[in-house]
Design an enzyme around this catalytic site. Sequence first.
Site, PDB file in Angstrom:
ATOM      1  N   CYS A 190      30.496  15.957  26.223  1.00 39.02           N
ATOM      2  CA  CYS A 190      29.316  15.529  27.261  1.00 39.02           C
ATOM      3  C   CYS A 190      30.055  16.067  28.692  1.00 39.02           C
ATOM      4  CB  CYS A 190      28.651  14.382  27.429  1.00 39.02           C
ATOM      5  SG  CYS A 190      27.706  14.107  28.752  1.00 39.02           S
ATOM      6  N   THR A 201       8.100  25.759   1.804  1.00 38.55           N
ATOM      7  CA  THR A 201       8.653  24.734   1.417  1.00 38.55           C
ATOM      8  C   THR A 201       8.880  24.334   0.143  1.00 38.55           C
ATOM      9  OG1 THR A 201       8.971  22.418   2.244  1.00 38.55           O
ATOM     10  CG2 THR A 201       6.765  23.471   2.239  1.00 38.55           C
ATOM     11  N   GLN A 250       9.446  22.172   9.651  1.00 37.65           N
ATOM     12  CA  GLN A 250      10.668  21.472   9.223  1.00 37.65           C
ATOM     13  C   GLN A 250      12.007  22.479   9.523  1.00 37.65           C
ATOM     14  OE1 GLN A 250      10.393  19.619   5.131  1.00 37.65           O
ATOM     15  NE2 GLN A 250       9.034  21.565   5.192  1.00 37.65           N
ATOM     16  N   CYS A 307      23.931  13.641  23.712  1.00 36.71           N
ATOM     17  CA  CYS A 307      25.266  13.060  24.108  1.00 36.71           C
ATOM     18  C   CYS A 307      25.091  11.878  23.329  1.00 36.71           C
ATOM     19  CB  CYS A 307      25.301  12.621  25.453  1.00 36.71           C
ATOM     20  SG  CYS A 307      26.933  11.885  25.909  1.00 36.71           S
ATOM     21  N   VAL A 328      14.789  24.203  12.019  1.00 42.41           N
ATOM     22  CA  VAL A 328      15.376  23.866  13.383  1.00 42.41           C
ATOM     23  C   VAL A 328      15.879  25.225  14.063  1.00 42.41           C
ATOM     24  CG1 VAL A 328      16.150  21.425  12.628  1.00 42.41           C
ATOM     25  CG2 VAL A 328      17.674  23.554  12.072  1.00 42.41           C
ATOM     26  N   CYS A 368      25.623   8.774  26.511  1.00 44.31           N
ATOM     27  CA  CYS A 368      24.697   8.561  27.623  1.00 44.31           C
ATOM     28  C   CYS A 368      23.328   9.158  27.129  1.00 44.31           C
ATOM     29  CB  CYS A 368      25.284   9.433  29.203  1.00 44.31           C
ATOM     30  SG  CYS A 368      25.252  11.188  28.944  1.00 44.31           S
ATOM     31  N   HIS A 426      12.072  18.125  12.632  1.00 47.60           N
ATOM     32  CA  HIS A 426      13.561  17.770  12.398  1.00 47.60           C
ATOM     33  C   HIS A 426      14.279  18.501  13.467  1.00 47.60           C
ATOM     34  CE1 HIS A 426      12.295  17.971   7.865  1.00 47.60           C
ATOM     35  NE2 HIS A 426      12.028  17.006   8.589  1.00 47.60           N
TER      36      HIS A 426
HETATM   37  C1  BV8 Z   1      13.034   9.310   7.229  1.00 49.14           C
HETATM   38  C2  BV8 Z   1      17.597  18.912   9.859  1.00 49.14           C
HETATM   39  C3  BV8 Z   1      12.473   7.400   7.903  1.00 49.14           C
HETATM   40  C4  BV8 Z   1      19.013  18.691   9.909  1.00 49.14           C
HETATM   41  C5  BV8 Z   1      16.591  18.070   7.465  1.00 49.14           C
HETATM   42  C6  BV8 Z   1      13.475   8.869  -1.692  1.00 49.14           C
HETATM   43  C7  BV8 Z   1      12.227   9.391  -1.844  1.00 49.14           C
HETATM   44  C8  BV8 Z   1      11.467   9.732  -0.698  1.00 49.14           C
HETATM   45  C9  BV8 Z   1      12.239   9.878   0.436  1.00 49.14           C
HETATM   46  C10 BV8 Z   1      13.414   9.798   0.550  1.00 49.14           C
HETATM   47  C11 BV8 Z   1      14.283   9.172  -0.597  1.00 49.14           C
HETATM   48  N1  BV8 Z   1      15.285   8.847  -0.475  1.00 49.14           N
HETATM   49  C12 BV8 Z   1      15.664   9.121   1.081  1.00 49.14           C
HETATM   50  C13 BV8 Z   1      14.433   9.600   1.479  1.00 49.14           C
HETATM   51  C14 BV8 Z   1      14.069   9.905   2.936  1.00 49.14           C
HETATM   52  C15 BV8 Z   1      14.792  11.347   3.318  1.00 49.14           C
HETATM   53  C16 BV8 Z   1      14.172  12.447   2.283  1.00 49.14           C
HETATM   54  O1  BV8 Z   1      13.225  12.866   1.956  1.00 49.14           O
HETATM   55  N2  BV8 Z   1      15.367  12.779   1.144  1.00 49.14           N
HETATM   56  C17 BV8 Z   1      14.932  13.621   0.030  1.00 49.14           C
HETATM   57  C18 BV8 Z   1      16.129  14.720  -0.191  1.00 49.14           C
HETATM   58  C19 BV8 Z   1      14.495  12.826  -1.169  1.00 49.14           C
HETATM   59  N3  BV8 Z   1      14.113  11.801   4.373  1.00 49.14           N
HETATM   60  C20 BV8 Z   1      14.636  11.595   5.520  1.00 49.14           C
HETATM   61  O2  BV8 Z   1      15.838  10.700   5.639  1.00 49.14           O
HETATM   62  C21 BV8 Z   1      13.798  11.826   6.796  1.00 49.14           C
HETATM   63  N4  BV8 Z   1      14.072  10.562   7.511  1.00 49.14           N
HETATM   64  O3  BV8 Z   1      12.629   9.440   6.042  1.00 49.14           O
HETATM   65  O4  BV8 Z   1      13.092   8.631   8.001  1.00 49.14           O
HETATM   66  C22 BV8 Z   1      13.605   6.488   7.532  1.00 49.14           C
HETATM   67  C23 BV8 Z   1      14.293   6.140   8.632  1.00 49.14           C
HETATM   68  C24 BV8 Z   1      15.682   5.318   8.354  1.00 49.14           C
HETATM   69  C25 BV8 Z   1      15.962   4.885   6.986  1.00 49.14           C
HETATM   70  C26 BV8 Z   1      15.416   5.644   6.006  1.00 49.14           C
HETATM   71  C27 BV8 Z   1      14.224   6.197   6.167  1.00 49.14           C
HETATM   72  C28 BV8 Z   1      14.843  12.657   7.578  1.00 49.14           C
HETATM   73  C29 BV8 Z   1      14.389  14.166   6.862  1.00 49.14           C
HETATM   74  C30 BV8 Z   1      14.875  15.194   7.714  1.00 49.14           C
HETATM   75  C31 BV8 Z   1      16.441  15.604   7.111  1.00 49.14           C
HETATM   76  N5  BV8 Z   1      16.935  16.801   7.924  1.00 49.14           N
HETATM   77  N6  BV8 Z   1      17.168  19.171   8.220  1.00 49.14           N
HETATM   78  C32 BV8 Z   1      19.450  20.275   9.623  1.00 49.14           C
HETATM   79  O5  BV8 Z   1      18.486  21.367   9.163  1.00 49.14           O
HETATM   80  O6  BV8 Z   1      20.720  20.402   9.680  1.00 49.14           O
HETATM   81  S1  BV8 Z   1      15.980  18.579   6.094  1.00 49.14           S
HETATM   82  C33 BV8 Z   1      16.110  19.872   5.716  1.00 49.14           C
HETATM   83  O7  BV8 Z   1      15.396  20.212   4.478  1.00 49.14           O
HETATM   84  C34 BV8 Z   1      15.578  21.227   6.598  1.00 49.14           C
HETATM   85  O8  BV8 Z   1      15.038  20.624   7.707  1.00 49.14           O
HETATM   86  C35 BV8 Z   1      14.548  21.766   5.839  1.00 49.14           C
HETATM   87  O9  BV8 Z   1      13.650  22.431   6.620  1.00 49.14           O
HETATM   88  C36 BV8 Z   1      14.238  20.365   5.056  1.00 49.14           C
HETATM   89  C37 BV8 Z   1      13.193  20.878   3.760  1.00 49.14           C
HETATM   90  O10 BV8 Z   1      13.717  21.844   3.076  1.00 49.14           O
HETATM   91  P1  BV8 Z   1      12.737  23.228   3.033  1.00 49.14           P
HETATM   92  O11 BV8 Z   1      12.282  23.736   4.237  1.00 49.14           O
HETATM   93  O12 BV8 Z   1      11.581  22.933   2.111  1.00 49.14           O
HETATM   94  O13 BV8 Z   1      13.727  24.437   2.470  1.00 49.14           O
HETATM   95  P2  BV8 Z   1      14.311  24.477   0.871  1.00 49.14           P
HETATM   96  O14 BV8 Z   1      15.499  25.450   0.873  1.00 49.14           O
HETATM   97  O15 BV8 Z   1      14.349  23.070   0.349  1.00 49.14           O
HETATM   98  O16 BV8 Z   1      13.042  25.346   0.340  1.00 49.14           O
HETATM   99  C38 BV8 Z   1      12.550  26.790   0.802  1.00 49.14           C
HETATM  100  C39 BV8 Z   1      11.355  27.071  -0.076  1.00 49.14           C
HETATM  101  O17 BV8 Z   1      10.927  28.388   0.291  1.00 49.14           O
HETATM  102  C40 BV8 Z   1      11.518  27.228  -1.477  1.00 49.14           C
HETATM  103  O18 BV8 Z   1      10.377  26.448  -1.881  1.00 49.14           O
HETATM  104  C41 BV8 Z   1      11.573  28.804  -1.872  1.00 49.14           C
HETATM  105  O19 BV8 Z   1      11.000  29.032  -2.919  1.00 49.14           O
HETATM  106  C42 BV8 Z   1      10.768  28.994  -0.588  1.00 49.14           C
HETATM  107  N7  BV8 Z   1      10.816  30.581  -0.511  1.00 49.14           N
HETATM  108  C43 BV8 Z   1      12.248  31.221  -0.189  1.00 49.14           C
HETATM  109  N8  BV8 Z   1      11.915  32.389   0.268  1.00 49.14           N
HETATM  110  C44 BV8 Z   1      10.845  32.554   0.521  1.00 49.14           C
HETATM  111  C45 BV8 Z   1      10.121  31.211   0.114  1.00 49.14           C
HETATM  112  N9  BV8 Z   1       8.614  31.277   0.415  1.00 49.14           N
HETATM  113  C46 BV8 Z   1       8.011  32.120   1.019  1.00 49.14           C
HETATM  114  N10 BV8 Z   1       8.376  33.392   1.216  1.00 49.14           N
HETATM  115  C47 BV8 Z   1       9.927  33.886   1.104  1.00 49.14           C
HETATM  116  N11 BV8 Z   1      10.366  34.820   1.314  1.00 49.14           N
HETATM  117 ZN    ZN Z   2      27.111  11.848  28.300  1.00 50.87          ZN
END
Ligand code: BV8
Ligand code: ZN
Length: 247
Positions: A151, A192, A104, A130, A106, A133, A122
Amino acid sequence: MDEKLLKDAASVLRGSKNVVVLTGAGISAESGIPTFRGKDGWWKRYRAEELATPEAFRRDPKLVWEWYNYRREIIHSKKPNRAHIILSKWENEGKFENFTIITQNVDGLHMRSGSKNVLCLHGDIWKVRCTGCYREEYNFDVPLKEIPPRCSNCNSLLRPGVVWFGESLPQFELERSFRELERCDLLIVIGTSGIVYPAASMPQYAKSHGSKIIEINIEKTPITNYAHIFLKGKAGEILPLLDGEIS
Ligand code: BV8
Ligand code: ZN
């Protein structure tokens, strides 16, 4: 670390042929890259859930690009940690018949550590696309030469090559991920929070197709409830221990 759990996990690993690893921001935490929802996470300081959306970009492309420029600067100065390196070692040593990383993240750290079979759900913070285009290319400028960047081909606004909330995930990566989850005998979920879909649905999907689930995290998540083995701890500490057990 619970010795017995570690040994159980190692024996599951040794007995696995098709292994998939699903990673989140937690695997990059020990590289010094803030996670999204942790105490020092991006989301707190930059209200990222309002910034990582097409609406935010339409409303204020400069603000959104300032956030991505800031994150690119941080990521640029960091490097893969032991967790990334062990996964790349397992792939390049041919430890398993099939080995796929679904990430997940980037930040590009899996590729920088030498992993090749990586599905980026992601997108990639080093890609720009762009809005006019639709040309997509890598841009490694740190800092960006202009904010927001335009662009060189048609002068339209460029956007980050990442998937925002409400946007669909890249078709190829999504399809390939689910095919691998259907045939894997082990899915290791690392760092995650299991909140963002459809990535968060993948462990359950793999389990419903007969896969074992091992979760590595510093805290419990919704995935822990149905993981076969939960290894509590940092990825950069647990993976070297696991590697030691199976090498
Ligand atoms: C989509 C890119 C279809 C940009 C990101 C209600 C229910 C279900 C789903 C939804 C809902 N409402 C809306 C949705 C859909 C939505 C969603 O899931 N929302 C959530 C918030 C409920 N999803 C979407 O919109 C996705 N698209 O569904 O398409 C669609 C199409 C059209 C219309 C509707 C639907 C798109 C999702 C992608 C979003 N983009 N990032 C950017 O990065 O700038 S998401 C963002 O969160 C990052 O990519 C990140 O990777 C991702 C997940 O977070 P995590 O990686 O888990 O990170 P987090 O900090 O949360 O957790 C870290 C973990 O590591 C913790 O557990 C911690 O304990 C642990 N940790 C910490 N240190 C360590 C460790 N573990 C081990 N060792 C360590 N040292
Ligand atoms: Zn362009």
